[in-house]
Design a protein around this motif. Structure first.
Motif, PDB file in Angstrom:
ATOM      1  N   HIS A 131      47.478  28.890  21.301  1.00 36.00           N
ATOM      2  CA  HIS A 131      46.225  28.889  22.059  1.00 36.00           C
ATOM      3  C   HIS A 131      46.269  29.897  23.203  1.00 36.00           C
ATOM      4  N   ASN A 132      47.454  30.039  23.822  1.00 36.50           N
ATOM      5  CA  ASN A 132      47.575  30.923  24.985  1.00 36.50           C
ATOM      6  C   ASN A 132      47.280  32.383  24.626  1.00 36.50           C
ATOM      7  N   VAL A 133      47.912  32.865  23.561  1.00 34.00           N
ATOM      8  CA  VAL A 133      47.727  34.263  23.153  1.00 34.00           C
ATOM      9  C   VAL A 133      46.308  34.484  22.650  1.00 34.00           C
ATOM     10  N   GLN A 134      45.830  33.565  21.834  1.00 34.46           N
ATOM     11  CA  GLN A 134      44.478  33.689  21.292  1.00 34.46           C
ATOM     12  C   GLN A 134      43.441  33.730  22.413  1.00 34.46           C
ATOM     13  N   THR A 135      43.607  32.840  23.404  1.00 31.16           N
ATOM     14  CA  THR A 135      42.665  32.802  24.525  1.00 31.16           C
ATOM     15  C   THR A 135      42.717  34.092  25.337  1.00 31.16           C
ATOM     16  N   ALA A 136      43.935  34.590  25.616  1.00 30.98           N
ATOM     17  CA  ALA A 136      44.073  35.827  26.397  1.00 30.98           C
ATOM     18  C   ALA A 136      43.367  36.993  25.709  1.00 30.98           C
ATOM     19  N   LEU A 137      43.533  37.105  24.395  1.00 28.80           N
ATOM     20  CA  LEU A 137      42.897  38.199  23.654  1.00 28.80           C
ATOM     21  C   LEU A 137      41.378  38.022  23.607  1.00 28.80           C
ATOM     22  N   GLU A 138      40.924  36.779  23.470  1.00 31.83           N
ATOM     23  CA  GLU A 138      39.486  36.517  23.437  1.00 31.83           C
ATOM     24  C   GLU A 138      38.840  36.792  24.800  1.00 31.83           C
ATOM     25  N   VAL A 139      39.556  36.472  25.876  1.00 31.50           N
ATOM     26  CA  VAL A 139      39.035  36.747  27.222  1.00 31.50           C
ATOM     27  C   VAL A 139      38.911  38.261  27.431  1.00 31.50           C
ATOM     28  N   GLU A 140      39.917  39.013  27.000  1.00 30.87           N
ATOM     29  CA  GLU A 140      39.819  40.480  27.085  1.00 30.87           C
ATOM     30  C   GLU A 140      38.613  40.982  26.289  1.00 30.87           C
ATOM     31  N   ALA A 141      38.391  40.392  25.113  1.00 26.02           N
ATOM     32  CA  ALA A 141      37.267  40.800  24.271  1.00 26.02           C
ATOM     33  C   ALA A 141      35.934  40.536  24.959  1.00 26.02           C
ATOM     34  N   VAL A 142      35.817  39.400  25.653  1.00 24.83           N
ATOM     35  CA  VAL A 142      34.591  39.077  26.383  1.00 24.83           C
ATOM     36  C   VAL A 142      34.318  40.123  27.461  1.00 24.83           C
ATOM     37  N   VAL A 143      35.368  40.519  28.183  1.00 21.48           N
ATOM     38  CA  VAL A 143      35.208  41.542  29.224  1.00 21.48           C
ATOM     39  C   VAL A 143      34.704  42.847  28.609  1.00 21.48           C
ATOM     40  N   ARG A 144      35.284  43.249  27.482  1.00 22.75           N
ATOM     41  CA  ARG A 144      34.872  44.492  26.805  1.00 22.75           C
ATOM     42  C   ARG A 144      33.427  44.411  26.318  1.00 22.75           C
ATOM     43  N   GLU A 145      33.085  43.283  25.685  1.00 25.72           N
ATOM     44  CA  GLU A 145      31.734  43.124  25.136  1.00 25.72           C
ATOM     45  C   GLU A 145      30.674  43.173  26.228  1.00 25.72           C
ATOM     46  N   THR A 146      31.068  42.759  27.441  1.00 24.75           N
ATOM     47  CA  THR A 146      30.121  42.752  28.564  1.00 24.75           C
ATOM     48  C   THR A 146      29.984  44.143  29.189  1.00 24.75           C
ATOM     49  N   GLY A 147      30.947  45.016  28.919  1.00 27.10           N
ATOM     50  CA  GLY A 147      30.828  46.390  29.384  1.00 27.10           C
ATOM     51  C   GLY A 147      31.879  46.862  30.370  1.00 27.10           C
ATOM     52  N   ALA A 148      32.927  46.057  30.591  1.00 30.39           N
ATOM     53  CA  ALA A 148      33.993  46.446  31.523  1.00 30.39           C
ATOM     54  C   ALA A 148      35.321  46.574  30.776  1.00 30.39           C
ATOM     55  N   ILE A 149      36.338  47.063  31.471  1.00 26.82           N
ATOM     56  CA  ILE A 149      37.671  47.238  30.896  1.00 26.82           C
ATOM     57  C   ILE A 149      38.580  46.130  31.421  1.00 26.82           C
ATOM     58  N   PRO A 150      39.222  45.365  30.528  1.00 30.13           N
ATOM     59  CA  PRO A 150      40.133  44.309  30.978  1.00 30.13           C
ATOM     60  C   PRO A 150      41.496  44.872  31.364  1.00 30.13           C
ATOM     61  N   ALA A 151      42.109  44.277  32.379  1.00 35.64           N
ATOM     62  CA  ALA A 151      43.456  44.669  32.808  1.00 35.64           C
ATOM     63  C   ALA A 151      44.255  43.401  33.058  1.00 35.64           C
ATOM     64  N   THR A 152      44.887  42.880  31.998  1.00 32.87           N
ATOM     65  CA  THR A 152      45.763  41.726  32.167  1.00 32.87           C
ATOM     66  C   THR A 152      47.022  42.170  32.902  1.00 32.87           C
ATOM     67  N   ILE A 153      47.444  41.388  33.893  1.00 31.19           N
ATOM     68  CA  ILE A 153      48.536  41.783  34.791  1.00 31.19           C
ATOM     69  C   ILE A 153      49.735  40.870  34.611  1.00 31.19           C
ATOM     70  N   ALA A 154      50.915  41.480  34.534  1.00 29.01           N
ATOM     71  CA  ALA A 154      52.174  40.733  34.435  1.00 29.01           C
ATOM     72  C   ALA A 154      53.296  41.631  34.935  1.00 29.01           C
ATOM     73  N   ILE A 155      54.468  41.056  35.125  1.00 30.95           N
ATOM     74  CA  ILE A 155      55.654  41.849  35.471  1.00 30.95           C
ATOM     75  C   ILE A 155      56.570  41.859  34.248  1.00 30.95           C
ATOM     76  N   LEU A 156      56.849  43.049  33.740  1.00 33.08           N
ATOM     77  CA  LEU A 156      57.682  43.204  32.548  1.00 33.08           C
ATOM     78  C   LEU A 156      58.834  44.143  32.860  1.00 33.08           C
ATOM     79  N   ASN A 157      60.039  43.642  32.678  1.00 27.85           N
ATOM     80  CA  ASN A 157      61.247  44.423  32.990  1.00 27.85           C
ATOM     81  C   ASN A 157      61.195  44.980  34.412  1.00 27.85           C
ATOM     82  N   GLY A 158      60.653  44.171  35.330  1.00 27.98           N
ATOM     83  CA  GLY A 158      60.613  44.561  36.735  1.00 27.98           C
ATOM     84  C   GLY A 158      59.465  45.470  37.116  1.00 27.98           C
TER      85      GLY A 158
END
Length: 302
Positions: free
Chosen positions: A37-64
């Motif tokens: 559910h977590n991955v599916q929701t994250a991708l769907e939320v990004e899709a909603v942002v795109r469909e509305t006309g903006a660019i999604p930027a999911t933020i995390a810390i990876l390898n520092g």
């Protein structure tokens, strides 16, 4: 700070061209929902942002590295890994310096979004003053961060497991405008009602964007909280949710759950004991917030 930032090329280009960008947190991926559910929701939320006309930027810390904008593969990795830190501001120096992986909370996501130049951030619900804080002093770093970082936070209110009245008082003390979109009552995450009137009400993304611009043009640093009530068909009635919350708090006390472990424990307990009702509501409200956040970001850049 550029040596600590890793901005996705699409996000970098959008920022350079003055296009609307919406920051998204990653705690929900690693600590907020079960896989898949977590991955599916994250991708769907990004899709909603795109469909509305903006660019999604999911933020995390990876390898520092403070990553602004993730690939689908990176979201999958966060969603399945077991060793991902839940990173608030207090953890950031350690996780970055030790080159670890971390899912960012509201406070950490806001800070990294501001470093990248992003003005609008969408989440589910913010942290706040915990119930019993008069003895535990348990107040989320989300609130202090909102007092100093100039990013609009779009959420479904504060998490209903918190003391909503004290959280609203704290936000006022910090000079953080609290605006509810389209209704007079402040929402309580899973429910459209909280029993508390909203300090402010605005009825359009443009009006919210105008407030943000006026605030920051006046030199008033810090966030604004945009409370977006959950769609009516997905809400869990406040009395029903309060029953689940009371049970979850008792369970947390019995098991001596403390600190940053409290919120994930309570949310997991409620999801399991509400027969998935709260999980469905959580997914619905995040998508709903993503649409409004994208509309505000578009109005702001225009």
């Amino acid at each position: 700070m550029t040596s600590y930032l890793q901005i996705h090329p699409e996000v970098q280009q959008a920022l350079a061209q003055g296009k609307p960008v919406v920051a998204l947190e990653s705690t929900i991926i690693a600590h907020g929902m079960p896989y898949p559910h977590n991955v599916q929701t994250a991708l769907e939320v990004e899709a909603v942002v795109r469909e509305t006309g903006a660019i999604p930027a999911t933020i995390a810390i990876l390898n520092g590295k403070c990553c602004v904008g993730l690939t689908q593969q990176q979201i999958e990795q966060l969603g399945q890994a077991n060793d991902v830190w839940k990173v608030s501001l207090v953890d950031m120096p350690y996780v970055v310096s030790q080159q670890l992986n971390g899912a960012t909370t509201v406070a950490a996501t806001m800070r990294i979004a501001a470093m990248a130049g992003i003005r609008v951030f969408v989440t589910g619900g913010i942290g706040g003053v915990h119930r019993g804080a008069e003895t535990t002093m348990d107040i989320s770093a989300d609130l202090t961060e909102m007092g100093q970082t100039s990013v609009a936070v779009v959420s479904a209110g504060v998490k209903s497991i918190l003391d909503i009245g004290l959280t609203l008082e704290y936000l006022e003390t910090k000079g953080i405008p609290v605006v509810t979109y389209g209704q007079d009552e402040f929402p309580s995450f899973y429910s459209r009602q909280s029993g508390f009137p909203s300090p402010l009400r605005l009825n359009s993304p443009q009006a919210i964007a105008d407030l943000l611009r006026a605030k920051w043009d006046l030199g008033l640093e810090g966030a604004a909280l945009i409370a977006n009530p959950i769609p009516e068909q997905y809400e869990v009635p406040a009395p029903e949710m309060e029953w689940y919350i009371t049970q979850a708090l008792h369970a947390a006390a019995e098991q001596h759950i403390k600190g940053k472990a409290v919120t994930p424990f309570l949310l997991k307990y409620i999801a399991e004991h509400s027969k998935g009702e709260s999980l469905e509501a959580n997914i619905a409200l995040i998508k709903h917030n993503a649409k409004l956040g994208a509309e505000i970001a578009m109005a702001y850049v225009q």
